[in-house]
Design a protein around this motif. Structure first.
Motif, PDB file in Angstrom:
ATOM      1  N   LEU A   1      -6.074   7.161   3.944  1.00 47.31           N
ATOM      2  CA  LEU A   1      -7.132   7.675   4.002  1.00 47.31           C
ATOM      3  C   LEU A   1      -6.542   9.375   2.420  1.00 47.31           C
ATOM      4  CD1 LEU A   1      -7.792   7.502   7.607  1.00 47.31           C
ATOM      5  CD2 LEU A   1      -8.904   6.977   5.866  1.00 47.31           C
ATOM      6  N   ARG A   2      -6.081   9.240   2.478  1.00 50.23           N
ATOM      7  CA  ARG A   2      -5.650   9.928   1.520  1.00 50.23           C
ATOM      8  C   ARG A   2      -5.647   9.538   0.202  1.00 50.23           C
ATOM      9  NH1 ARG A   2      -0.109  11.538   4.780  1.00 50.23           N
ATOM     10  NH2 ARG A   2       1.086  10.036   2.448  1.00 50.23           N
ATOM     11  N   MET A   3      -6.252   8.720  -0.478  1.00 55.48           N
ATOM     12  CA  MET A   3      -6.809   7.942  -1.256  1.00 55.48           C
ATOM     13  C   MET A   3      -7.374   8.617  -2.303  1.00 55.48           C
ATOM     14  SD  MET A   3      -6.418   3.873  -1.376  1.00 55.48           S
ATOM     15  CE  MET A   3      -4.252   3.528  -0.977  1.00 55.48           C
ATOM     16  N   PRO A   4      -7.360   9.475  -3.501  1.00 55.77           N
ATOM     17  CA  PRO A   4      -8.925   9.912  -3.895  1.00 55.77           C
ATOM     18  C   PRO A   4      -9.592   8.370  -4.435  1.00 55.77           C
ATOM     19  CG  PRO A   4      -6.986   9.508  -5.188  1.00 55.77           C
ATOM     20  CD  PRO A   4      -6.292   9.364  -4.336  1.00 55.77           C
TER      21      PRO A   4
ATOM     22  N   GLN B   1     -12.982   3.307  -4.729  1.00 58.02           N
ATOM     23  CA  GLN B   1     -13.010   1.308  -4.693  1.00 58.02           C
ATOM     24  C   GLN B   1     -11.348   1.350  -4.294  1.00 58.02           C
ATOM     25  OE1 GLN B   1     -12.813   0.845  -8.847  1.00 58.02           O
ATOM     26  NE2 GLN B   1     -12.634  -0.966  -8.907  1.00 58.02           N
ATOM     27  N   GLY B   2     -10.062   2.513  -4.033  1.00 53.51           N
ATOM     28  CA  GLY B   2      -8.645   1.884  -4.062  1.00 53.51           C
ATOM     29  C   GLY B   2      -9.068   1.939  -1.873  1.00 53.51           C
ATOM     30  N   ARG B   3      -9.668   2.264  -1.669  1.00 50.85           N
ATOM     31  CA  ARG B   3      -9.745   3.137  -0.381  1.00 50.85           C
ATOM     32  C   ARG B   3     -10.535   1.509   0.540  1.00 50.85           C
ATOM     33  NH1 ARG B   3     -11.588   8.003  -1.121  1.00 50.85           N
ATOM     34  NH2 ARG B   3     -13.438   7.609  -0.106  1.00 50.85           N
ATOM     35  N   HIS B   4     -11.595   0.957  -0.564  1.00 47.02           N
ATOM     36  CA  HIS B   4     -11.747   0.061  -0.769  1.00 47.02           C
ATOM     37  C   HIS B   4     -11.354  -1.267  -0.384  1.00 47.02           C
ATOM     38  CE1 HIS B   4     -14.855  -3.811  -1.410  1.00 47.02           C
ATOM     39  NE2 HIS B   4     -15.740  -3.120   0.036  1.00 47.02           N
ATOM     40  N   LYS B   5     -10.322  -1.532  -1.835  1.00 50.48           N
ATOM     41  CA  LYS B   5      -9.506  -2.623  -1.547  1.00 50.48           C
ATOM     42  C   LYS B   5      -8.698  -2.574  -0.658  1.00 50.48           C
ATOM     43  CE  LYS B   5      -6.365  -4.599  -5.075  1.00 50.48           C
ATOM     44  NZ  LYS B   5      -6.243  -4.411  -7.376  1.00 50.48           N
TER      45      LYS B   5
ATOM     46  N   ILE C   1       1.120  -0.949   0.397  1.00 52.58           N
ATOM     47  CA  ILE C   1      -0.061   0.371  -0.032  1.00 52.58           C
ATOM     48  C   ILE C   1       0.651   1.250  -0.098  1.00 52.58           C
ATOM     49  CG2 ILE C   1      -2.183   1.437   1.401  1.00 52.58           C
ATOM     50  CD1 ILE C   1      -2.946  -1.230   2.143  1.00 52.58           C
ATOM     51  N   CYS C   2       2.029   1.218   0.640  1.00 51.62           N
ATOM     52  CA  CYS C   2       2.643   2.304   1.213  1.00 51.62           C
ATOM     53  C   CYS C   2       3.933   2.818  -0.358  1.00 51.62           C
ATOM     54  CB  CYS C   2       4.077   3.470   2.253  1.00 51.62           C
ATOM     55  SG  CYS C   2       1.784   2.267   3.596  1.00 51.62           S
ATOM     56  N   LYS C   3       4.591   1.897  -0.654  1.00 49.98           N
ATOM     57  CA  LYS C   3       5.513   1.664  -1.961  1.00 49.98           C
ATOM     58  C   LYS C   3       4.935   0.726  -3.088  1.00 49.98           C
ATOM     59  CE  LYS C   3       8.778   2.243   1.723  1.00 49.98           C
ATOM     60  NZ  LYS C   3       9.969   2.120   2.178  1.00 49.98           N
ATOM     61  N   PRO C   4       3.617   0.839  -3.334  1.00 53.16           N
ATOM     62  CA  PRO C   4       3.315  -0.376  -4.961  1.00 53.16           C
ATOM     63  C   PRO C   4       4.275  -0.186  -5.908  1.00 53.16           C
ATOM     64  CG  PRO C   4       2.048   1.599  -4.905  1.00 53.16           C
ATOM     65  CD  PRO C   4       2.837   1.778  -3.632  1.00 53.16           C
ATOM     66  N   LEU C   5       5.011   0.385  -6.014  1.00 52.94           N
ATOM     67  CA  LEU C   5       5.802   0.692  -7.095  1.00 52.94           C
ATOM     68  C   LEU C   5       7.330  -0.339  -7.097  1.00 52.94           C
ATOM     69  CD1 LEU C   5       5.754   4.038  -8.576  1.00 52.94           C
ATOM     70  CD2 LEU C   5       4.536   2.833  -9.020  1.00 52.94           C
ATOM     71  N   HIS C   6       7.289  -0.828  -5.696  1.00 57.83           N
ATOM     72  CA  HIS C   6       8.595  -0.755  -5.323  1.00 57.83           C
ATOM     73  C   HIS C   6       8.207  -2.268  -5.061  1.00 57.83           C
ATOM     74  CE1 HIS C   6      10.939   2.258  -5.783  1.00 57.83           C
ATOM     75  NE2 HIS C   6      10.393   2.725  -5.182  1.00 57.83           N
ATOM     76  N   TYR C   7       7.039  -3.122  -5.000  1.00 56.72           N
ATOM     77  CA  TYR C   7       6.554  -4.027  -4.422  1.00 56.72           C
ATOM     78  C   TYR C   7       6.967  -5.377  -4.979  1.00 56.72           C
ATOM     79  CZ  TYR C   7       2.689  -7.937  -2.379  1.00 56.72           C
ATOM     80  OH  TYR C   7       2.878  -9.229  -1.654  1.00 56.72           O
ATOM     81  N   ARG C   8       6.517  -5.483  -6.452  1.00 59.48           N
ATOM     82  CA  ARG C   8       7.579  -6.598  -6.666  1.00 59.48           C
ATOM     83  C   ARG C   8       8.793  -6.700  -6.408  1.00 59.48           C
ATOM     84  NH1 ARG C   8       3.659  -9.050 -10.318  1.00 59.48           N
ATOM     85  NH2 ARG C   8       2.277  -8.151 -10.800  1.00 59.48           N
TER      86      ARG C   8
END
Length: 316
Positions: free
Chosen positions: A224-227, A230-234, A124-131
């Motif tokens: 909580l800062r996600m606009p 749907q993203g917050r729900h996921k 959630i906090c570092k999605p671009l580096h997750y993989r």
């Protein structure tokens, strides 16, 4: 050493004195045990057979299901057998094995829940580096370290506990063999050595707890800062089940071991032990599948036999 120092058997705390209540306890525990076997078994099969679930999050969930099965199998079958046959006895070797496996599974589960919090933090906090961070090899190494270190840790605690001379009888104030209850039977100051190890364990657990809290503080700040709603729900669907399992596990275990001596009683010890050793393995599958549509779909396919017959459930 005499048999007085090392008894040949221990007497466990019974759930009831009357035969009717003993049989009721047997039936209740049998239902809980079968529910845990079914729920965790379905999760294991669904994750293994559905290639969509071959991700780090579900890999750790598979390990958690294995640990839950081990935890409840360590304590409940013996308690059911004692209720069914109207006995309290457990042999010295059985008690040793129960202490070892229970400490092993409980410790491994707590550390695995900490790793799962880290996985959610990265997702959630570092999605671009997750993989990159949560690569397959890294996840396997984390699991191996968790299982291996807690195995050695359980060996150390078990050997240390059962090397103590016991001269305060052989009756344990619990329905299964538990290290603090065995230490109460010790007649030597050497038990302080095991107490020291337990304090060290609590310090490690506290460190994991602080890490869990900090991880979820950062996670919720980002969510909580996600606009996107749907993203917050996921994100909440990913985190809330894990947070619920962690809260249940920590709150019941902490209160069981940290409650004031003035609150200690056989019935309360019994109730709290059921809460932290029996309840979580039974309800964890329900908690994790309640808000996770992917997992619910995979479990439904397992139950209805919808997976293709040729699927290789052990492939990655």
């Amino acid at each position: 050493m005499s048999n007085r120092s090392f008894p040949t058997e221990f007497l466990l705390l019974p759930f009831a004195d009357t035969r009717e209540l003993q049989l009721l306890h047997f039936g209740l525990f049998l239902g809980i045990y079968l529910a845990a076997l079914l729920g965790n078994g379905l999760i294991l099969t669904a994750i293994a057979c559905d290639h969509r679930l071959h991700t780090p999050m579900y890999f750790f969930l598979l390990n958690l299901a294995l640990l839950d099965l081990g935890t409840i199998t360590t304590t409940v079958p013996k308690a059911m057998a004692n209720s069914l046959w109207d006995t309290r006895a457990i042999s010295y070797l059985e008690c040793t094995a129960q202490v070892f496996f229970f400490f092993f599974f409980i410790s491994a589960e707590f550390y695995l829940l900490t790793i799962m919090a880290y996985d959610r933090y990265i997702a959630i906090c570092k999605p671009l580096h997750y993989r990159t961070i949560m690569a397959n090899r890294t996840c396997v190494n984390m699991a191996v370290v968790t299982w291996g270190s807690t195995f050695l840790y359980a060996v150390l605690h078990t050997a240390n506990t059962f090397s103590l001379p016991l001269c305060q009888g052989n009756a344990l104030d619990q329905f299964f063999c538990e290290i603090p209850r065995i230490l109460q039977l010790s007649c030597s100051d050497v038990y302080l050595r095991e107490v020291g190890l337990l304090v060290f364990s609590i310090c490690l657990a506290f460190g994991c707890f602080v890490f869990l809290v900090l991880s979820y503080v950062q996670i919720f700040r980002v969510v909580l800062r996600m606009p996107s709603e749907q993203g917050r729900h996921k994100a909440f669907s990913m985190c809330l089940p894990h947070l619920a399992v962690v809260s249940l596990f920590i709150s019941t275990g902490t209160f069981s071991y940290m409650k004031p001596p003035s609150m200690s009683s056989s019935s309360l010890n019994l109730f709290l032990a059921v809460l932290y050793s029996v309840l979580p393995p039974a309800v964890n599958p329900l908690i994790y599948s309640m808000r996770n549509q992917e997992l619910k779909d995979a479990v439904w396919k397992v139950m209805t036999g919808a997976f293709p017959e040729r699927i290789n459930c052990l492939s990655s």
